[in-house]
Design a protein around this motif. Structure first.
Motif, PDB file in Angstrom:
ATOM      1  N   GLU A  76       0.488  -1.250   0.037  1.00  0.00           N
ATOM      2  CA  GLU A  76       0.190   0.180  -0.494  1.00  0.00           C
ATOM      3  C   GLU A  76       0.995   0.969   0.173  1.00  0.00           C
ATOM      4  N   GLU A  77       1.879   1.697   1.041  1.00  0.00           N
ATOM      5  CA  GLU A  77       2.953   2.908   1.114  1.00  0.00           C
ATOM      6  C   GLU A  77       3.206   2.478   0.080  1.00  0.00           C
ATOM      7  N   ARG A  78       4.096   1.870  -1.267  1.00  0.00           N
ATOM      8  CA  ARG A  78       4.352   1.384  -2.852  1.00  0.00           C
ATOM      9  C   ARG A  78       3.449   2.104  -3.621  1.00  0.00           C
ATOM     10  N   LEU A  79       2.645   1.647  -3.648  1.00  0.00           N
ATOM     11  CA  LEU A  79       1.130   2.271  -4.440  1.00  0.00           C
ATOM     12  C   LEU A  79       0.696   3.646  -4.194  1.00  0.00           C
ATOM     13  N   GLY A  80       1.082   4.208  -3.164  1.00  0.00           N
ATOM     14  CA  GLY A  80       0.322   4.912  -2.450  1.00  0.00           C
ATOM     15  C   GLY A  80      -1.231   5.168  -2.033  1.00  0.00           C
ATOM     16  N   GLN A  81      -1.751   4.262  -2.174  1.00  0.00           N
ATOM     17  CA  GLN A  81      -3.024   3.888  -2.074  1.00  0.00           C
ATOM     18  C   GLN A  81      -3.795   2.655  -1.070  1.00  0.00           C
ATOM     19  N   PRO A  82      -4.621   2.856  -0.044  1.00  0.00           N
ATOM     20  CA  PRO A  82      -5.358   1.959   0.878  1.00  0.00           C
ATOM     21  C   PRO A  82      -6.336   0.938  -0.599  1.00  0.00           C
ATOM     22  N   LEU A  83      -5.874  -0.483  -0.181  1.00  0.00           N
ATOM     23  CA  LEU A  83      -6.176  -1.676  -1.000  1.00  0.00           C
ATOM     24  C   LEU A  83      -7.475  -2.070   0.123  1.00  0.00           C
ATOM     25  N   PHE A  84      -7.836  -1.887   1.308  1.00  0.00           N
ATOM     26  CA  PHE A  84      -9.057  -2.629   2.208  1.00  0.00           C
ATOM     27  C   PHE A  84      -9.417  -1.610   2.728  1.00  0.00           C
ATOM     28  N   GLU A  85     -10.653  -1.864   3.245  1.00  0.00           N
ATOM     29  CA  GLU A  85     -11.126  -1.017   4.680  1.00  0.00           C
ATOM     30  C   GLU A  85     -12.249  -2.171   5.222  1.00  0.00           C
ATOM     31  N   ARG A  86     -12.014  -2.379   6.940  1.00  0.00           N
ATOM     32  CA  ARG A  86     -12.668  -2.404   7.485  1.00  0.00           C
ATOM     33  C   ARG A  86     -14.099  -2.398   7.598  1.00  0.00           C
ATOM     34  N   ARG A  87     -15.000  -2.639   7.468  1.00  0.00           N
ATOM     35  CA  ARG A  87     -16.586  -3.343   7.413  1.00  0.00           C
ATOM     36  C   ARG A  87     -17.024  -3.938   8.348  1.00  0.00           C
ATOM     37  N   HIS A  88     -17.087  -4.220   9.586  1.00  0.00           N
ATOM     38  CA  HIS A  88     -18.061  -4.606  10.462  1.00  0.00           C
ATOM     39  C   HIS A  88     -16.796  -5.868  10.085  1.00  0.00           C
ATOM     40  N   ARG A  89     -15.367  -6.313  10.748  1.00  0.00           N
ATOM     41  CA  ARG A  89     -14.805  -7.342  10.518  1.00  0.00           C
ATOM     42  C   ARG A  89     -14.770  -7.426   9.523  1.00  0.00           C
ATOM     43  N   ARG A  90     -15.084  -7.187   8.369  1.00  0.00           N
ATOM     44  CA  ARG A  90     -14.486  -7.595   6.847  1.00  0.00           C
ATOM     45  C   ARG A  90     -13.629  -6.868   6.038  1.00  0.00           C
ATOM     46  N   LEU A  91     -12.600  -7.735   5.209  1.00  0.00           N
ATOM     47  CA  LEU A  91     -12.393  -6.817   4.784  1.00  0.00           C
ATOM     48  C   LEU A  91     -12.618  -6.227   3.127  1.00  0.00           C
ATOM     49  N   VAL A  92     -12.828  -5.419   2.981  1.00  0.00           N
ATOM     50  CA  VAL A  92     -13.151  -4.902   2.102  1.00  0.00           C
ATOM     51  C   VAL A  92     -12.357  -4.315   0.460  1.00  0.00           C
ATOM     52  N   LEU A  93     -12.727  -4.504  -0.307  1.00  0.00           N
ATOM     53  CA  LEU A  93     -11.235  -3.850  -1.695  1.00  0.00           C
ATOM     54  C   LEU A  93     -12.186  -2.523  -1.340  1.00  0.00           C
ATOM     55  N   THR A  94     -11.095  -1.560  -1.605  1.00  0.00           N
ATOM     56  CA  THR A  94     -11.518   0.260  -2.107  1.00  0.00           C
ATOM     57  C   THR A  94     -11.344   0.028  -3.416  1.00  0.00           C
ATOM     58  N   GLU A  95     -11.724   1.246  -4.063  1.00  0.00           N
ATOM     59  CA  GLU A  95     -11.799   1.205  -5.824  1.00  0.00           C
ATOM     60  C   GLU A  95     -10.294   1.557  -5.927  1.00  0.00           C
ATOM     61  N   ALA A  96      -9.635   1.719  -5.515  1.00  0.00           N
ATOM     62  CA  ALA A  96      -8.403   1.342  -5.595  1.00  0.00           C
ATOM     63  C   ALA A  96      -7.563  -0.193  -6.131  1.00  0.00           C
TER      64      ALA A  96
END
Length: 293
Positions: free
Chosen positions: A43-63
């Motif tokens: 994520e640091e290399r790409l400069g974008q968060p790739l996941f976000e947590r929703r109700h203890r689940r990993l959900v992909l961001t647009e990036a």
């Protein structure tokens, strides 16, 4: 690309497909904490968060969704290389994920997607479901677009954008009445006490139809109300009763003479919308379809 660590990319790829850091760590035979560090470095290399947590689940961001599409292509290309050298060539093509409400006309969906069908440089995945479920998938970037009959209210939080892509007049259709050469009907006066098959009350054009009859003091006999356009099409074919539909729904039956248009009602329309969510990186194939539509 020389600066991208492909081990990190593969770790991300496995996490994205398993939707669980723990399950991915078990599959990769590393600890969850070590895997989390590898993901953070990507994520640091790409400069974008790739996941976000929703109700203890990993959900992909647009990036994250875009990164997964590229990772799929990269690792499928690796499989293709192995397959080619072993005499089993496989082609990897980009995928457009389209959601459509289950009640939407199949004929309309086919017509809208036709510019992409038959092309060998794209694959279309069509998902049917309820609007609410499809919007959740759209928001999670699992779908690129949702096709529906109604606009979706947008706001800054959701980012929904509803684009009107088609208007279709509606008609009363039936099998040709026996022993008659004149099949036209006067709308709405000839519908008094007529048996009808209508779309459900949730349909936008059903509401306009009811208001027109009410204003004229006309009361038909409603034999069935159907939300599913495929079932409405079937009832029109099999019962001989007048059915209220956009002609696109029964295009084949009209062309074959199985059904005839008894009355066109240009003052009442069915509308079709393409719902998207605001993205930094819109799908290029979707832009092509929306520009054509």
């Amino acid at each position: 690309m020389a600066e991208l660590n492909f081990h990190h990319l593969r770790y991300f790829w496995v996490i994205a497909h398993r939707r669980s850091l723990t399950r991915a760590a078990e599959e990769l035979h590393v600890s969850p904490s070590a895997l989390s560090i590898q993901l953070r470095q990507l994520e640091e290399r790409l400069g974008q968060p790739l996941f976000e947590r929703r109700h203890r689940r990993l959900v992909l961001t647009e990036a994250g969704r875009i990164a997964l599409d590229h990772a799929d292509t990269i690792f499928k290309a690796g499989d293709e290389l192995v397959g080619t050298l072993k005499g089993r060539p496989r082609a990897a093509v980009p995928v457009l994920h389209v959601g459509a409400v289950a009640t939407l006309s199949r004929n309309f969906q086919l017509a809208w997607l036709r510019p992409l069908l038959g092309r060998d440089d794209v694959r279309v995945h069509l998902h049917a479901g309820r609007l609410r479920e499809l919007l959740v998938q759209l928001g999670a970037h699992a779908l690129d677009v949702v096709l529906t009959n109604e606009p979706v209210p947008g706001d800054r939080a959701s980012g929904w954008r509803s684009r009107l892509i088609a208007r279709q007049p509606v008609s009363l259709v039936s099998r040709k009445p026996r022993g008659r050469t004149e099949v036209a009907l006067r709308f709405p006066h000839d519908l008094h006490d007529q048996p009808l098959v209508l779309p459900g009350e949730s349909s936008g054009y059903r509401s306009a139809f009811d208001l027109a009859l009410e204003a004229a003091g006309v009361r038909p006999r409603v034999l069935a109300e159907v939300d599913d356009m495929a079932m409405l099409r079937l009832l029109a074919r099999e019962t001989g009763v007048l059915a209220l539909v956009p002609p696109v729904v029964v295009h084949d039956e009209l062309a074959q003479g199985v059904l005839v248009e008894r009355c066109s009602i240009p003052s009442i329309e069915e509308t079709f919308y393409a719902v998207t969510v605001q993205r930094r990186y819109p799908h290029p194939l979707l832009r092509e379809l929306l520009a054509a539509g």
